[in-house]
Design a protein around this motif. Structure first.
Motif, PDB file in Angstrom:
ATOM      1  N   GLY A 170       0.606  -1.270  -0.152  1.00 30.06           N
ATOM      2  CA  GLY A 170      -0.046   0.163  -0.028  1.00 30.06           C
ATOM      3  C   GLY A 170       0.772   1.293  -0.048  1.00 30.06           C
ATOM      4  O   GLY A 170       0.330   2.314   0.056  1.00 30.06           O
ATOM      5  N   VAL A 171       2.030   1.093  -0.514  1.00 31.69           N
ATOM      6  CA  VAL A 171       3.006   2.491  -0.308  1.00 31.69           C
ATOM      7  C   VAL A 171       3.621   2.489  -1.772  1.00 31.69           C
ATOM      8  O   VAL A 171       4.319   1.353  -2.062  1.00 31.69           O
ATOM      9  N   TRP A 172       3.599   3.649  -2.312  1.00 30.61           N
ATOM     10  CA  TRP A 172       4.257   3.797  -3.665  1.00 30.61           C
ATOM     11  C   TRP A 172       5.649   4.470  -3.354  1.00 30.61           C
ATOM     12  O   TRP A 172       5.776   5.259  -2.768  1.00 30.61           O
ATOM     13  N   PHE A 173       6.495   3.588  -4.035  1.00 30.73           N
ATOM     14  CA  PHE A 173       7.909   3.875  -3.962  1.00 30.73           C
ATOM     15  C   PHE A 173       8.617   3.364  -4.898  1.00 30.73           C
ATOM     16  O   PHE A 173       8.109   2.276  -5.725  1.00 30.73           O
ATOM     17  N   PHE A 174       9.864   3.723  -5.263  1.00 31.80           N
ATOM     18  CA  PHE A 174      10.712   3.238  -6.367  1.00 31.80           C
ATOM     19  C   PHE A 174      11.560   2.034  -5.668  1.00 31.80           C
ATOM     20  O   PHE A 174      12.711   1.977  -5.668  1.00 31.80           O
ATOM     21  N   TRP A 175      10.730   0.834  -5.487  1.00 27.72           N
ATOM     22  CA  TRP A 175      11.044  -0.305  -4.948  1.00 27.72           C
ATOM     23  C   TRP A 175      12.245  -1.056  -5.955  1.00 27.72           C
ATOM     24  O   TRP A 175      13.161  -1.572  -5.312  1.00 27.72           O
ATOM     25  N   SER A 176      11.930  -0.725  -7.261  1.00 33.60           N
ATOM     26  CA  SER A 176      12.842  -1.434  -8.176  1.00 33.60           C
ATOM     27  C   SER A 176      14.294  -0.541  -8.115  1.00 33.60           C
ATOM     28  O   SER A 176      15.461  -1.539  -8.282  1.00 33.60           O
TER      29      SER A 176
ATOM     30  N   HIS B 240       1.459  16.719  -7.576  1.00 30.42           N
ATOM     31  CA  HIS B 240       1.897  17.357  -6.451  1.00 30.42           C
ATOM     32  C   HIS B 240       2.497  16.321  -5.528  1.00 30.42           C
ATOM     33  O   HIS B 240       3.154  16.742  -4.407  1.00 30.42           O
ATOM     34  N   SER B 241       2.746  14.943  -5.851  1.00 26.05           N
ATOM     35  CA  SER B 241       3.485  14.159  -5.159  1.00 26.05           C
ATOM     36  C   SER B 241       5.011  14.225  -5.411  1.00 26.05           C
ATOM     37  O   SER B 241       5.322  14.292  -6.408  1.00 26.05           O
ATOM     38  N   ARG B 242       5.866  14.203  -4.243  1.00 20.78           N
ATOM     39  CA  ARG B 242       7.201  13.983  -4.696  1.00 20.78           C
ATOM     40  C   ARG B 242       7.720  12.943  -5.219  1.00 20.78           C
ATOM     41  O   ARG B 242       8.808  12.812  -5.765  1.00 20.78           O
TER      42      ARG B 242
ATOM     43  N   ALA C 260      -2.360  19.266 -14.779  1.00 18.98           N
ATOM     44  CA  ALA C 260      -2.477  17.785 -14.069  1.00 18.98           C
ATOM     45  C   ALA C 260      -3.465  17.565 -12.875  1.00 18.98           C
ATOM     46  O   ALA C 260      -4.027  16.808 -12.391  1.00 18.98           O
ATOM     47  N   GLY C 261      -3.285  18.806 -12.125  1.00 18.73           N
ATOM     48  CA  GLY C 261      -3.983  18.915 -10.732  1.00 18.73           C
ATOM     49  C   GLY C 261      -5.187  18.844 -10.791  1.00 18.73           C
ATOM     50  O   GLY C 261      -6.119  18.945  -9.771  1.00 18.73           O
ATOM     51  N   ASN C 262      -6.018  19.254 -11.981  1.00 17.36           N
ATOM     52  CA  ASN C 262      -7.329  19.501 -11.971  1.00 17.36           C
ATOM     53  C   ASN C 262      -8.000  18.446 -12.749  1.00 17.36           C
ATOM     54  O   ASN C 262      -9.235  18.446 -13.249  1.00 17.36           O
ATOM     55  N   GLN C 263      -7.199  17.179 -13.065  1.00 13.19           N
ATOM     56  CA  GLN C 263      -7.885  16.326 -13.695  1.00 13.19           C
ATOM     57  C   GLN C 263      -9.053  15.367 -13.225  1.00 13.19           C
ATOM     58  O   GLN C 263      -8.776  15.114 -11.850  1.00 13.19           O
ATOM     59  N   LYS C 264      -9.922  14.843 -13.723  1.00 14.06           N
ATOM     60  CA  LYS C 264     -11.064  13.955 -13.337  1.00 14.06           C
ATOM     61  C   LYS C 264     -11.097  12.730 -14.049  1.00 14.06           C
ATOM     62  O   LYS C 264     -10.516  12.328 -14.862  1.00 14.06           O
TER      63      LYS C 264
END
Length: 742
Positions: free
Chosen positions: A105-111, A366-368, A386-390
């Protein structure tokens, strides 16, 4: 005027002035510092001391180290192989990160984390291997520290665990390695020959050096019959080392010379046989330029020349088809902020009125942590957009495709069991597509469920199949297949191309993989990296067979000439060096025999003076204990020991070192006889020696009790190589004098 007295400069000033001309790196670092550093890194013994060197032809380590060394080679092999496999699997990094996200459940560059871990493991084991090789080169026995041994076993366990994961859950990833070898094989072949030329220098040096030592051992066998067995064993060890080093080198070189006969690469072909550039399907649009499965992403894909648009379709609880890939909304929407308890619910369980209120772009802009590691940063305009996309509906995508005349291909996610369209979702989706008024030939129908109904209701749809047998594809009138790119490993899908079936590969993100698809005459690819692949105007690593043949023959010939020249140079240098050493050895032997005969002939009553070459001295610089260690006493004069001291003068700029002997407690009863016998010996022995030669001991045997010893010429010369070696430091002359009363 009185003449000025000559000023004598202190030795410190002379030394300081002499050191000014020496480079700073030589003044700071030395060979002893280098040896201490590699011993410290390998054995964790940082105290500077004289290490015992292993004899030439003997094993470089103890039996315990010899038993553990295969584990080090195993750790090096598995770590390098694992790193290579993961580097070549870079096309799958995004998919791997997504799978890990589903689990934790955590998104990160695990690769990238795994890539760094595998790089550290491979670097660590390679460093230990190189340090062990350098210690063997210096002739120092190997003593690997216990911590290193534990870490090596840990490396093997870690690599074995990840190999088990790959073999269990990612079996098809091994096919990526085969595909990469098809692309890089010609260049790896040419570069490997160049590497073998560079390796031939140390290999030739070592083999020729071993051959010189073997020649000396054969010469010793003719002089020392009593030690023939020991010398023969050493000679066999030298031959074994030559075979262990030289045979693999020449076998690998021979395999590289004939490798093109068994090499196959689609990128080696004539220019007129190269097919057209593959077309692009934007995978969920252009996910590196806009949030996936949003209208911004699809518009970016159209701007970069997409041939078609690929997406994933869900059906809401109130029967509205919308675009979403995951089986929940927590990754690509802000549902955790709006409705945290429902973040893990299936998307088909929500009404469209609620889904249309979710934001589908903030996670991207907006995500780092971005969805792709190597994606470029967004401009301020794109970030705001991009911040206003639905979440878009399927009809929005069909409207864009109709306007831009782009093909559409999509996967349909089956609704949950409680959904109203659980059984009829295919027919409902066909009605929605037909109601949108899009041209039917722009639809690539991928789902295989209820295909007869689709053909009868929408005959203009272009049906796309999976990797089915050709007979089934022909029976169902399917002329295009959508397959995983790793299936290209199996003969390049030649049988499908021979049957005039168009092939679309998914997902192709790396330029080398796209170049391979281009050279394999693939019609289209589905990609996330459309902005980069669209800029490729010619396949990478492409070359014609004639050019490859020319480079192969040229490099083989040039490398063979260079390797022969390197071996000949080392043979010539070793031969000239051995000739000089053997010549110096013969002069030393003649000097010994002349001094012995002269001492006996001038005075028969005087004791004989014999000079023996010392054994190998491990203490450097020599201490007083080392100098007086070999002083022998006459059996008849045990009560009157002879004390000898030695004064040595170090060489300066204007100094000439001369040995000065001072005798403290020695009072001979027959001084004229002693002096008469001693002076001719030194006068005949010392002038014949070279500047950097050393006489380690002068024994005075009793003429009746001790027989004359033959000079140990070759063996003693080999065991004490410092007798004829020139060093960078000033020479140190040392003499031992032992005398007995008559």
């Amino acid at each position: 005027m009185p003449k000025k007295a000559n000023r004598i400069k202190p030795r410190s000033q002379k030394t300081r002035r002499r050191k000014k001309g020496i480079p700073w790196i030589v003044r700071i670092f030395s060979h002893q510092c280098y040896v201490a550093a590699i011993i410290g890194c390998y054995s964790c013994h940082w105290k500077v001391k004289r290490e015992k060197k292993s004899e030439l032809g003997s094993c470089c380590c103890s039996w315990r180290e010899l038993l553990f060394y295969p584990w080090l080679l195993t750790a090096l092999s598995v770590s390098v192989l694992l790193l290579f496999v993961w580097v070549e699997s870079s096309n799958e990094y995004n998919g791997f990160d997504w799978v890990v996200f589903l689990g934790i459940g955590v998104w990160f560059f695990w690769s990238i984390v795994l890539l760094s871990l595998f790089g550290i493991l491979a670097t660590y084991t390679s460093l230990l291997f190189v340090l062990g090789f350098l210690l063997c080169w210096e002739g120092i026995k190997l003593h690997l520290h216990r911590c290193h041994k534990i870490l090596i076993l840990l490396v093997i366990l870690i690599c074995s665990f990840f190999f088990w994961l790959l073999c269990t859950y990612w079996k098809d990833r091994w096919l990526t390695i085969g595909l990469s070898l098809q692309v890089y094989a010609p260049y790896l072949h040419l570069s490997s020959i160049s590497v073998m030329v560079l390796l031939s220098w140390p290999v030739a040096f070592y083999l020729i050096h071993l051959e010189g030592e073997a020649r000396i051992r054969r010469h010793q066998m003719t002089c020392y019959k009593g030690k023939r067995d020991k010398i023969n064993n050493t000679l066999m060890n030298l031959r074994a080392l030559q075979v262990a080093v030289g045979l693999p080198f020449f076998l690998i070189l021979l395999c590289l010379y004939v490798m093109p006969f068994g090499n196959y690469s689609p990128c080696i072909q004539e220019k007129d046989k190269l097919g057209p550039k593959p077309s692009f399907f934007g995978h969920r649009g252009a996910p590196m330029l806009g949030p996936e499965n949003t209208m911004m992403s699809f518009e970016k894909a159209v701007e970069h020349g997409a041939f078609g648009l690929e997406s994933d379709v869900h059906i809401s609880y109130d029967h509205v088809p919308f675009l979403m890939h995951d089986l929940n909304l927590r990754r690509t929407t802000n549902i955790k902020e709006v409705l945290p308890n429902a973040s893990l619910r299936h998307p088909s369980l929500f009404d469209w009125d609620f889904l249309s209120t979710l934001n589908a772009g903030k996670w991207f802009s907006h995500s780092r942590i971005k969805p792709f590691y190597h994606m470029k940063p967004l401009s301020e305009v794109d970030k705001e957009k991009a911040g206003n996309q639905k979440i878009p509906k399927l009809t929005d995508l069909l409207e864009l495709a109709q306007k831009e005349k782009k093909f559409v291909i999509f996967d349909i996610n089956v609704p949950t069991p409680k959904h109203f369209h659980r059984v009829t979702y295919v027919r409902h989706l066909v009605r929605v597509i037909l109601d949108s008024k899009i041209e039917q030939h722009l639809i690539f129908w991928l789902p295989g469920i209820d295909r007869k109904y689709v053909r009868s209701t929408a005959p203009g749809f272009q049906h796309v199949g999976r990797l089915f047998p050709i007979e089934r594809l022909t029976k169902e009138n399917i002329s295009r297949i959508n397959v995983d790119y790793k299936r290209l490993f199996y003969n390049g899908l030649r049988e499908y191309k021979a049957a005039n079936i168009n092939i679309n590969l998914y997902i192709v993100n790396e330029p080398w993989l796209f170049s391979l698809a281009w050279c394999s005459r693939i019609q289209s690819v589905t990609t996330d990296n459309i902005q980069v692949l669209n800029q490729i105007n010619h396949p990478y690593f492409f070359m014609t067979p004639s050019f490859y043949m020319f480079m192969w023959i040229l490099l083989d010939v040039v490398s063979a000439i260079f390797i022969f020249a390197i071996f000949y140079f080392h043979w010539w240098r070793e031969r000239s060096k051995k000739e000089k050493l053997l010549k110096s050895t013969s002069i030393f032997m003649d000097t010994q025999s002349v001094s012995l005969r002269t001492g006996k002939s001038e005075n028969l009553e005087a004791p004989d003076l014999s000079m023996e070459s010392s054994t190998r001295v491990m203490e450097i610089p020599w201490s007083l204990a080392a100098l007086t260690k070999n002083v022998r006493k006459h059996p008849a004069s045990k009560s009157e020991p002879v004390m000898e001291t030695m004064e040595t003068l170090m060489l300066g700029e204007d100094d000439v070192t001369q040995p000065v002997f001072t005798t403290k407690t020695f009072k001979p009863t027959q001084a004229p006889i002693w002096e008469a016998s001693r002076e001719p010996s030194f006068q005949t022995a010392l002038p014949s020696l070279m500047v950097n030669e050393t006489i380690s001991s002068i024994d005075v045997p009793h003429p009746e009790t001790q027989p004359e010893k033959p000079p140990e010429s070759i063996e003693s010369f080999e065991e004490s190589s410092f007798l004829f070696s020139a060093t960078s430091s000033p020479s140190l002359y040392s003499f031992e004098l032992s005398s007995k009363k008559n």
